[in-house]
Design a protein around this motif. Structure first.
Motif, mmCIF file in Angstrom:
data_model
loop_
_atom_site.group_PDB
_atom_site.id
_atom_site.type_symbol
_atom_site.label_atom_id
_atom_site.label_comp_id
_atom_site.label_asym_id
_atom_site.label_seq_id
_atom_site.Cartn_x
_atom_site.Cartn_y
_atom_site.Cartn_z
ATOM 1 N N TYR A 1 -12.734 2.919 -4.480
ATOM 2 C CA TYR A 1 -12.333 1.520 -4.691
ATOM 3 C C TYR A 1 -13.445 0.675 -5.317
ATOM 4 O O TYR A 1 -13.197 -0.076 -6.255
ATOM 5 N N ARG B 1 0.809 -1.225 0.000
ATOM 6 C CA ARG B 1 0.000 0.000 0.000
ATOM 7 C C ARG B 1 0.836 1.267 0.000
ATOM 8 O O ARG B 1 0.568 2.209 0.734
ATOM 9 N N CYS C 1 -7.700 -0.047 -13.246
ATOM 10 C CA CYS C 1 -7.285 -0.168 -11.846
ATOM 11 C C CYS C 1 -7.728 -1.507 -11.265
ATOM 12 O O CYS C 1 -6.980 -2.137 -10.517
ATOM 13 N N ARG C 2 -8.954 -1.925 -11.599
ATOM 14 C CA ARG C 2 -9.453 -3.208 -11.085
ATOM 15 C C ARG C 2 -8.611 -4.375 -11.589
ATOM 16 O O ARG C 2 -8.412 -5.348 -10.872
ATOM 17 N N LEU D 1 -5.036 4.831 0.123
ATOM 18 C CA LEU D 1 -6.186 3.987 -0.189
ATOM 19 C C LEU D 1 -6.993 4.646 -1.298
ATOM 20 O O LEU D 1 -6.894 5.848 -1.522
ATOM 21 N N CYS D 2 -7.791 3.855 -1.993
ATOM 22 C CA CYS D 2 -8.600 4.370 -3.091
ATOM 23 C C CYS D 2 -9.957 4.837 -2.574
ATOM 24 O O CYS D 2 -10.740 4.051 -2.043
ATOM 25 N N ARG E 1 -13.847 2.002 -9.006
ATOM 26 C CA ARG E 1 -12.627 2.421 -9.707
ATOM 27 C C ARG E 1 -12.643 1.927 -11.152
ATOM 28 O O ARG E 1 -13.325 0.963 -11.480
ATOM 29 N N CYS F 1 -0.540 4.179 -8.204
ATOM 30 C CA CYS F 1 -1.579 5.186 -8.422
ATOM 31 C C CYS F 1 -0.990 6.546 -8.772
ATOM 32 O O CYS F 1 -1.692 7.549 -8.818
#
Length: 92
Positions: free
Chosen positions: A63, A6, A70-71, A59-60, A66, A11
């Protein structure tokens, strides 16, 4: 694959490809599209300086909605984006 630490580096790549379907699922993406940059059905999301949806704790924020790119990204799959992967490969 590497276990994600993380760090958020993936990103901060500069550009994310975003489709009409991605925008339909997450309308806030529209605010960050590079105006005039559409290739067939793909838009470019400006992430210079980091994705606008990346939180301070890496963190997204979106999420669940997204973009597809990204997934589908697997943590550690790209040693150029992932510092942990570079360490594991001895390219640090």
């Amino acid at each position: 694959m590497s276990k994600c630490k993380r760090c958020g580096q993936c990103c901060r790549i500069g550009i994310i490809h975003v489709s009409d379907a991605d925008i339909w699922n997450e309308p806030r993406l529209r605010r960050h599209i590079i105006v005039g940059k559409k290739y067939s059905d793909i838009y470019l999301l400006d992430t210079t300086g980091g994705c606008p949806f990346l939180t301070a704790d890496n963190l997204c924020e979106i999420y669940e909605t997204r973009p597809r790119e990204c997934r589908e990204f697997e943590p550690g799959s790209n040693p150029y984006l992932c510092p942990q992967r570079r360490i594991e490969k001895g390219v640090a």
